[in-house]
Design a protein around this motif. Structure first.
Motif, PDB file in Angstrom:
ATOM      1  N   SER A 102      22.986   4.106 -25.335  1.00 21.64           N
ATOM      2  CA  SER A 102      22.529   5.225 -26.167  1.00 21.64           C
ATOM      3  C   SER A 102      21.471   4.812 -27.191  1.00 21.64           C
ATOM      4  O   SER A 102      20.812   5.662 -27.779  1.00 21.64           O
ATOM      5  N   GLN A 103      21.278   3.514 -27.390  1.00 20.46           N
ATOM      6  CA  GLN A 103      20.318   3.027 -28.380  1.00 20.46           C
ATOM      7  C   GLN A 103      19.029   2.500 -27.754  1.00 20.46           C
ATOM      8  O   GLN A 103      18.165   1.983 -28.451  1.00 20.46           O
ATOM      9  N   LEU A 104      18.894   2.648 -26.449  1.00 23.54           N
ATOM     10  CA  LEU A 104      17.741   2.099 -25.747  1.00 23.54           C
ATOM     11  C   LEU A 104      16.627   3.118 -25.580  1.00 23.54           C
ATOM     12  O   LEU A 104      16.875   4.316 -25.503  1.00 23.54           O
ATOM     13  N   ASN A 105      15.395   2.607 -25.492  1.00 27.34           N
ATOM     14  CA  ASN A 105      14.213   3.445 -25.324  1.00 27.34           C
ATOM     15  C   ASN A 105      13.317   2.833 -24.245  1.00 27.34           C
ATOM     16  O   ASN A 105      12.854   1.709 -24.399  1.00 27.34           O
ATOM     17  N   PHE A 106      13.070   3.558 -23.177  1.00 26.61           N
ATOM     18  CA  PHE A 106      12.179   3.105 -22.108  1.00 26.61           C
ATOM     19  C   PHE A 106      10.742   3.292 -22.575  1.00 26.61           C
ATOM     20  O   PHE A 106      10.279   4.416 -22.734  1.00 26.61           O
ATOM     21  N   ASP A 107      10.025   2.164 -22.792  1.00 29.57           N
ATOM     22  CA  ASP A 107       8.697   2.295 -23.377  1.00 29.57           C
ATOM     23  C   ASP A 107       7.622   1.380 -22.800  1.00 29.57           C
ATOM     24  O   ASP A 107       6.497   1.377 -23.269  1.00 29.57           O
ATOM     25  N   ASN A 108       7.943   0.588 -21.756  1.00 35.37           N
ATOM     26  CA  ASN A 108       6.897  -0.257 -21.191  1.00 35.37           C
ATOM     27  C   ASN A 108       7.141  -0.557 -19.725  1.00 35.37           C
ATOM     28  O   ASN A 108       8.270  -0.530 -19.258  1.00 35.37           O
ATOM     29  N   GLN A 109       6.035  -0.817 -19.024  1.00 36.21           N
ATOM     30  CA  GLN A 109       6.079  -1.156 -17.614  1.00 36.21           C
ATOM     31  C   GLN A 109       5.138  -2.326 -17.367  1.00 36.21           C
ATOM     32  O   GLN A 109       4.029  -2.340 -17.894  1.00 36.21           O
ATOM     33  N   VAL A 110       5.597  -3.285 -16.563  1.00 34.04           N
ATOM     34  CA  VAL A 110       4.764  -4.430 -16.218  1.00 34.04           C
ATOM     35  C   VAL A 110       4.593  -4.513 -14.705  1.00 34.04           C
ATOM     36  O   VAL A 110       5.365  -3.932 -13.950  1.00 34.04           O
ATOM     37  N   PHE A 111       3.578  -5.228 -14.305  1.00 26.93           N
ATOM     38  CA  PHE A 111       3.158  -5.290 -12.906  1.00 26.93           C
ATOM     39  C   PHE A 111       2.909  -3.877 -12.379  1.00 26.93           C
ATOM     40  O   PHE A 111       3.211  -3.543 -11.250  1.00 26.93           O
ATOM     41  N   ILE A 112       2.305  -3.075 -13.239  1.00 25.73           N
ATOM     42  CA  ILE A 112       1.988  -1.688 -12.875  1.00 25.73           C
ATOM     43  C   ILE A 112       1.046  -1.659 -11.668  1.00 25.73           C
ATOM     44  O   ILE A 112       1.067  -0.700 -10.879  1.00 25.73           O
ATOM     45  N   ASP A 113       0.284  -2.732 -11.499  1.00 21.70           N
ATOM     46  CA  ASP A 113      -0.635  -2.832 -10.363  1.00 21.70           C
ATOM     47  C   ASP A 113       0.088  -3.071  -9.032  1.00 21.70           C
ATOM     48  O   ASP A 113      -0.495  -2.909  -7.968  1.00 21.70           O
ATOM     49  N   GLU A 114       1.373  -3.430  -9.072  1.00 23.39           N
ATOM     50  CA  GLU A 114       2.161  -3.627  -7.858  1.00 23.39           C
ATOM     51  C   GLU A 114       3.127  -2.479  -7.584  1.00 23.39           C
ATOM     52  O   GLU A 114       3.860  -2.501  -6.599  1.00 23.39           O
ATOM     53  N   LYS A 115       3.133  -1.469  -8.450  1.00 26.45           N
ATOM     54  CA  LYS A 115       4.039  -0.330  -8.278  1.00 26.45           C
ATOM     55  C   LYS A 115       3.659   0.448  -7.026  1.00 26.45           C
ATOM     56  O   LYS A 115       2.519   0.834  -6.857  1.00 26.45           O
ATOM     57  N   PRO A 116       4.630   0.683  -6.136  1.00 23.24           N
ATOM     58  CA  PRO A 116       4.314   1.478  -4.946  1.00 23.24           C
ATOM     59  C   PRO A 116       4.126   2.949  -5.304  1.00 23.24           C
ATOM     60  O   PRO A 116       4.593   3.411  -6.355  1.00 23.24           O
ATOM     61  N   GLY A 117       3.473   3.680  -4.444  1.00 25.36           N
ATOM     62  CA  GLY A 117       3.158   5.077  -4.722  1.00 25.36           C
ATOM     63  C   GLY A 117       4.298   6.058  -4.526  1.00 25.36           C
ATOM     64  O   GLY A 117       4.171   7.219  -4.885  1.00 25.36           O
ATOM     65  N   TYR A 118       5.437   5.615  -4.030  1.00 26.81           N
ATOM     66  CA  TYR A 118       6.511   6.566  -3.733  1.00 26.81           C
ATOM     67  C   TYR A 118       7.396   6.938  -4.921  1.00 26.81           C
ATOM     68  O   TYR A 118       8.300   7.738  -4.788  1.00 26.81           O
ATOM     69  N   TYR A 119       7.135   6.387  -6.099  1.00 24.99           N
ATOM     70  CA  TYR A 119       7.851   6.825  -7.300  1.00 24.99           C
ATOM     71  C   TYR A 119       6.940   6.727  -8.511  1.00 24.99           C
ATOM     72  O   TYR A 119       5.955   5.997  -8.506  1.00 24.99           O
ATOM     73  N   CYS A 120       7.292   7.481  -9.569  1.00 27.61           N
ATOM     74  CA  CYS A 120       6.619   7.360 -10.856  1.00 27.61           C
ATOM     75  C   CYS A 120       7.572   7.848 -11.939  1.00 27.61           C
ATOM     76  O   CYS A 120       8.509   8.590 -11.668  1.00 27.61           O
ATOM     77  N   PHE A 121       7.339   7.415 -13.152  1.00 31.03           N
ATOM     78  CA  PHE A 121       8.158   7.824 -14.294  1.00 31.03           C
ATOM     79  C   PHE A 121       7.362   8.807 -15.147  1.00 31.03           C
ATOM     80  O   PHE A 121       6.145   8.680 -15.264  1.00 31.03           O
ATOM     81  N   SER A 122       8.049   9.747 -15.756  1.00 29.57           N
ATOM     82  CA  SER A 122       7.364  10.731 -16.593  1.00 29.57           C
ATOM     83  C   SER A 122       7.204  10.256 -18.038  1.00 29.57           C
ATOM     84  O   SER A 122       6.411  10.815 -18.778  1.00 29.57           O
ATOM     85  N   ASN A 123       7.953   9.221 -18.453  1.00 28.81           N
ATOM     86  CA  ASN A 123       7.846   8.707 -19.812  1.00 28.81           C
ATOM     87  C   ASN A 123       6.447   8.172 -20.086  1.00 28.81           C
ATOM     88  O   ASN A 123       5.823   7.574 -19.213  1.00 28.81           O
ATOM     89  N   GLN A 124       5.968   8.353 -21.302  1.00 26.33           N
ATOM     90  CA  GLN A 124       4.725   7.729 -21.742  1.00 26.33           C
ATOM     91  C   GLN A 124       5.072   6.301 -22.144  1.00 26.33           C
ATOM     92  O   GLN A 124       5.891   6.092 -23.033  1.00 26.33           O
ATOM     93  N   THR A 125       4.474   5.322 -21.477  1.00 24.54           N
ATOM     94  CA  THR A 125       4.798   3.925 -21.727  1.00 24.54           C
ATOM     95  C   THR A 125       3.530   3.094 -21.842  1.00 24.54           C
ATOM     96  O   THR A 125       2.456   3.503 -21.414  1.00 24.54           O
ATOM     97  N   LYS A 126       3.683   1.904 -22.370  1.00 25.21           N
ATOM     98  CA  LYS A 126       2.616   0.911 -22.333  1.00 25.21           C
ATOM     99  C   LYS A 126       2.656   0.318 -20.928  1.00 25.21           C
ATOM    100  O   LYS A 126       3.725  -0.049 -20.432  1.00 25.21           O
ATOM    101  N   ASN A 127       1.521   0.242 -20.254  1.00 23.39           N
ATOM    102  CA  ASN A 127       1.456  -0.260 -18.884  1.00 23.39           C
ATOM    103  C   ASN A 127       0.574  -1.491 -18.805  1.00 23.39           C
ATOM    104  O   ASN A 127      -0.569  -1.473 -19.258  1.00 23.39           O
TER     105      ASN A 127
END
Length: 140
Positions: A102-127
């Motif tokens: 309950s105290q966590l916040n999803f706020d960053n993504q790494v290796f965004i260049d390797e993310k496959p196209g079949y999913y995405c997150f709606s959160n605004q994050t640092k990429n």
């Protein structure tokens, strides 16, 4: 900078339990090929510093997944327990096995260049791309 928390956690079967003294509130998603093979999707994880105490050590298996990191798992139930940078001994622990959800916040993504196209997150994050992430640690 987010607040640092003490967090407890355990594997699915309870054979391995741990206490992390300095867990971040920040959840990051790693899209690298290795994490996706390890978890079946992106690794959603929390940096937990170097001070993590485990009980049930005899149930922990460790796999050296690269020259600079290793991955720990429960040998009884298969739960992924940690990704650990060998130097400086930094533990990155899957968010889902921590008791501070309950105290966590999803706020960053790494290796965004390797993310496959079949999913995405709606959160605004640092990429960050893999190259940008390695540049932060002075690695190539």
């Amino acid at each position: 900078m987010d607040k640092v928390l003490k967090a407890n956690g355990q594997c699915l079967c309870g054979a391995v339990r741990f206490v992390a003294q300095a867990a971040s509130q920040s959840v990051g998603a790693c899209h690298c090929n290795t994490c996706r093979k390890w978890t079946g999707g992106p690794l959603m994880a929390v940096e937990c510093g170097t001070d993590v105490e485990f009980s049930g050590q005899d149930s922990i298996g460790v796999y050296a997944s690269s020259d600079w990191a290793e991955r720990g798992f429960c040998q009884k139930c298969g739960t992924g327990l940690f990704y650990k940078l060998k130097q400086p001994g930094l533990y990155i622990i899957p968010a889902g096995i921590l008791d501070i959800e309950s105290q966590l916040n999803f706020d960053n993504q790494v290796f965004i260049d390797e993310k496959p196209g079949y999913y995405c997150f709606s959160n605004q994050t640092k990429n960050l791309t893999g190259a940008e992430l390695f540049a932060q640690f002075g690695a190539e």
